[in-house]
Design an enzyme around this catalytic site. Sequence first.
Site, PDB file in Angstrom:
ATOM      1  N   ASP A 139      80.828  19.229 124.889  1.00  0.00           N
ATOM      2  CA  ASP A 139      80.930  18.845 123.678  1.00  0.00           C
ATOM      3  C   ASP A 139      81.353  17.321 123.147  1.00  0.00           C
ATOM      4  O   ASP A 139      81.390  16.238 122.908  1.00  0.00           O
ATOM      5  CB  ASP A 139      80.210  19.447 122.546  1.00  0.00           C
ATOM      6  CG  ASP A 139      81.386  19.843 122.189  1.00  0.00           C
ATOM      7  OD1 ASP A 139      81.661  19.884 120.924  1.00  0.00           O
ATOM      8  OD2 ASP A 139      81.880  20.872 122.945  1.00  0.00           O
ATOM      9  N   ASP A 181      85.931  16.257 126.671  1.00  0.00           N
ATOM     10  CA  ASP A 181      84.806  16.884 127.595  1.00  0.00           C
ATOM     11  C   ASP A 181      84.434  15.536 128.558  1.00  0.00           C
ATOM     12  O   ASP A 181      84.513  15.848 129.316  1.00  0.00           O
ATOM     13  CB  ASP A 181      84.167  17.812 127.529  1.00  0.00           C
ATOM     14  CG  ASP A 181      84.582  18.752 126.933  1.00  0.00           C
ATOM     15  OD1 ASP A 181      85.444  19.650 127.328  1.00  0.00           O
ATOM     16  OD2 ASP A 181      83.470  19.370 125.946  1.00  0.00           O
ATOM     17  N   ASP A 234      82.865  24.115 129.087  1.00  0.00           N
ATOM     18  CA  ASP A 234      83.975  23.991 127.696  1.00  0.00           C
ATOM     19  C   ASP A 234      83.699  24.971 127.029  1.00  0.00           C
ATOM     20  O   ASP A 234      82.637  25.705 126.993  1.00  0.00           O
ATOM     21  CB  ASP A 234      83.389  23.150 127.197  1.00  0.00           C
ATOM     22  CG  ASP A 234      84.477  22.476 125.606  1.00  0.00           C
ATOM     23  OD1 ASP A 234      86.012  22.877 125.988  1.00  0.00           O
ATOM     24  OD2 ASP A 234      84.150  22.373 125.011  1.00  0.00           O
TER      25      ASP A 234
END
Length: 609
Positions: A500, A504, A313
């Site tokens: 995080d 996600d 990410d």
Amino acid sequence: QGVSSAASDVYKRQLLAFAYFWYQLPFVAQIIIYVASYLLAGYDVVLSMFKGFTKKRFFTEYSLMTVATIGALCIQEFPEAVLVMILYQIGELLQDAAVDHSRNQIKNALEIRPKEAMVYRDNTWVTVAPEDLKIGEKVEVKVGEIIPADGKILEGNGTVDMAHITGESVPVTIQQEEALYSGSILVSGHIFMEVQKSYADSTVSKILELLESSSEKKGKAEKFVSKFASIYTPIVFLVALLVAVIFPIFGTPFSKSIYNALIFLVVSCPCAIVISVPLTSFVGMGELAHRGIIVKGSNYLDLLRSAKTIVCDKTGTLTKGKLAVEKIVSPSLDEKELLEYVAYAESISNHPIAKAIVEAYGKEVDNQQISDAQEILGKGVHIAYKNHIVEVGNPKLVKVDEIAKEPGSIVYVSVDGEYKGYIVLKDQLKDNAIEFVKEAHTMNMKVEMLSGDKKEYAELVANQLGLDDFKGELLPEEKVSSLEKVLEVKENQPVLYMGDGVNDAPSIMRADVGVAMGAVGSEAAIEAADMVIMNDDLKSVITSCKIAKKIYRTSIFNIAFALTIKFVVYVLALFNISSMWMALLADVGVTLLLIFHSLFLSNRLKKIK
């Protein structure tokens, strides 16, 4: 040390008294005690063997352990049989010490689930559960509330934090007719929206479904011992049977052949393997934990060892997730002077962009010098400062000469109605992000990025880091589908996913190894992850892969050493040279050696950076 001679004599007398008592027991009583101890330590192993039989799985580690220990009992090596079971149980305990946390609690950990919704029905406002909302209904959302359903704005405007949903690091200003995603948080403004999707089809509901389905799709690594035993066990059984049946044909006494066959069974006990392999993993996980890296199961170490792709990410993972002033452009003012005007104007706002600019200014703002302060929702701010009218915001407020075509968040500035320039703010790369990508490439690992941010900004970050591939403007379900395409291409090579946020969590669960950046990560991401980086250091992932490789090499050495010693005793038994004490040495002795070898691994792992 430190024990007086008198106390030492007491201990010796107690030991002698116990030995005298034990050997004074009738032989039948000793057998009963041994058998009771054996059943207490290994009853579940015996039961597992019979359960395997019902499923036509005859050659497992359970059948090997059971037959080998029963063989030891038959030749009256009672302590060996009990010790084997105890060592096996310790090995299983170590193997399961870091098992995965239950993921049934993930849904409860999600903070994006809306609790209620204020809907207009029958000429009045009523509070209902989001699940009861119907398409076309009008819903009111106030500051701090979670958007209860997907829809569009009917009245009002505001600023929405979509970080949990899209990964977008900057709150987005929304106007009438613009789309809203359930699970987003209204951080400023007051809006009335129209429901366009039922709760079951909403964004937040999809995230919850993905969390459940992803855990079902994820295959668990099969234990090495099970694979090993499926080959090793039938070979041992066959050889032991041949020794017992064939040797008497060539003149070997039948009793001696049975004795040699039982030696095969005793020496074949995989104590050295079932203890040293999980213990090696356990030591490795302890070292990782000391470095702020929590691995939720030893089975993930083997996946880390062979991983060739890391998918990340962006916000909060590769970047800090915090805006900072990147560039100041002004055709007529000094940069410091422009920043001063903007900082004083933004000091009246709580928007993240405003806070970043005030922080970049670095000086105390004297509010007494400000007058006529106005925060114009969805446009910007207006103040009077030093006898000047200062306006800061987007082109809807500030008349700009030309729209800046730069990635990032841009605020424009006018003084007394005259355009003076703009300031670019960007989410900053983490300090060691570039080094992390370089080290990954050194280890022949590819690094890719899946982001909810705008494509042009995702491209900028990808180019700065030298990533192998990237995608932007992805919703959580699109992240999962993109990740699944990577998994299909890398079918035989484990894929890591690092993230995080709550958005996600589905991707973290779907990956072969899900990694959560724990220091800033959401509770849902941490619960979903297989590995948590508590120190938030990107390089910790590379370190984990290096340690996993070292653990694997140590495990292979332990296995090879144990099998070599066992093979030597096997050969000696074929020539009637070995004895039961040699079998015990090859089993228990090697087990102890490999235990110490595994424990000393910690010192070698500390040298890995």
